[in-house]
Design a protein around this motif. Sequence first.
Motif, PDB file in Angstrom:
ATOM      1  N   SER A  18       8.100 -23.147  18.533  1.00  0.00           N
ATOM      2  CA  SER A  18       6.926 -22.651  17.808  1.00  0.00           C
ATOM      3  C   SER A  18       5.756 -23.597  18.017  1.00  0.00           C
ATOM      4  O   SER A  18       5.938 -24.802  18.215  1.00  0.00           O
ATOM      5  N   SER A  26      14.189 -21.703  21.225  1.00  0.00           N
ATOM      6  CA  SER A  26      13.354 -21.110  20.183  1.00  0.00           C
ATOM      7  C   SER A  26      12.339 -22.171  19.782  1.00  0.00           C
ATOM      8  O   SER A  26      12.680 -23.166  19.136  1.00  0.00           O
ATOM      9  N   LEU A  49      -0.053 -18.736  14.889  1.00  0.00           N
ATOM     10  CA  LEU A  49       1.304 -19.216  15.113  1.00  0.00           C
ATOM     11  C   LEU A  49       1.891 -18.487  16.321  1.00  0.00           C
ATOM     12  O   LEU A  49       1.873 -17.253  16.382  1.00  0.00           O
ATOM     13  N   THR A  50       2.408 -19.259  17.278  1.00  0.00           N
ATOM     14  CA  THR A  50       3.014 -18.682  18.471  1.00  0.00           C
ATOM     15  C   THR A  50       4.483 -19.079  18.538  1.00  0.00           C
ATOM     16  O   THR A  50       4.825 -20.262  18.400  1.00  0.00           O
ATOM     17  N   LEU A  51       5.342 -18.093  18.718  1.00  0.00           N
ATOM     18  CA  LEU A  51       6.785 -18.310  18.806  1.00  0.00           C
ATOM     19  C   LEU A  51       7.258 -18.014  20.219  1.00  0.00           C
ATOM     20  O   LEU A  51       6.942 -16.954  20.781  1.00  0.00           O
TER      21      LEU A  51
END
Length: 426
Positions: free
Chosen positions: A130, A128, A139-141
Amino acid sequence: MIRNILLVFLLIASLATTAQRTNSSPYSFFGIGDEFNPVTVEQSAMGGIGVAYSHYKYLNFTNPAAYASLRYTTYSFGLLNNKLTIDNEGEKQISNSTSLSYFTLAFPIGTKAGMGFGIQPVSSVGYSLSDFDEDASELTLFSGDGGVSRVYGSFGIKVYKELSIGIEADYKFGTIDNSITSQRADVSLATKYKEATIVRGGSVTLGAQYKKALKDNLILSGGATFKMGNDLDVTGDDYLYSLSFTGTGAEFGRDTISQSSINGKYKLPLKTILGAGLGKIDKWYVGLEYANQDAIQTSGFLNNSSNNAYKYGKSNRISLGGYYLPKINSISSYWQRVTYRAGVRLEKTGLLVDGAAPYNNFSSVDDFGISFGLGLPMKQLSSVNMGFEFGKRGKTSNNLIKENYFNFRLSLSLTDTNWFQKRKID
């Protein structure tokens, strides 16, 4: 008694592995995830060696020819606890994960052959990540989970008094989900790209071991395995859709932008392992091992939107390790009956990563580990085996991540001397 212990151990292992994620490494983002070296706890404590090593009661996942030396029916189960410290140029994060390493049964066939069956993980996905772009206020996850496991059967036979050969066949299976979610400031909907894939495929490994008795009860051994090239088929679907988030952070899907099928392959070339060792039975052993494999080829699957950030090159590993057993039949001291193991491992994983566009400066992800362990004897030749490994992987330069890890491995090796013996009536 062994069967009762077996059920208790399986229950504990199931609870442990169900309660926790089996991986937390950012490097599990690539390919089919973070791959495991198929070795027993005893082997891992000796730096992962095993191609030239065999024993009458211990199992060997590296060379199927070693089953020719097996003289007792053996159940074996392994657990792995991984403590990982992730370093990204000053920012550190610590995580823990626990997983079942293997579940296997092996038994002798006569006095010159043996077989083994089992199940063990091949790779694990559990990341996980970011990334925040200040210029675009975006924001990219990145997230993923799943993994690949295998079931296998091994057979080894002594074809000459000093030479044994073996063959192993396995079938790999699993599911892997990867997703990339992007959210811009002052934009109500986010977008998400998701891949849901199924991995299937089999492989065959051929092995040989040679032992030569020398003076003073010394035994010189050599071994080789050849894991034949094979393909892993990857099928599934990818989706691109818009979504919003509820107040609790849950996703609420909106419109599907696109959907397509995935039909790709993970091409694994021939893998060769060579090694040699010297020792005395149930006294000491030292072995050296070298593994080599050409670059893995991938097509049509897994992280399609980011596959320019990584590629594969040649991989290799060199391991040195062994054990020492002070006195196997000591009556006065339990600790003289304990087996002490140690080893060192240096590995080029074959994974090449570039942490920034335009993706033309790839760095090799290397792995270095130092290990040691204990084999604690029980009744009827059974034992509890513990292994400890300290290591590091990757580096912080080129926008990459360095991992410092501590692996604790635990196995229960249950030896049953009466499996194929007829019971006598008094």
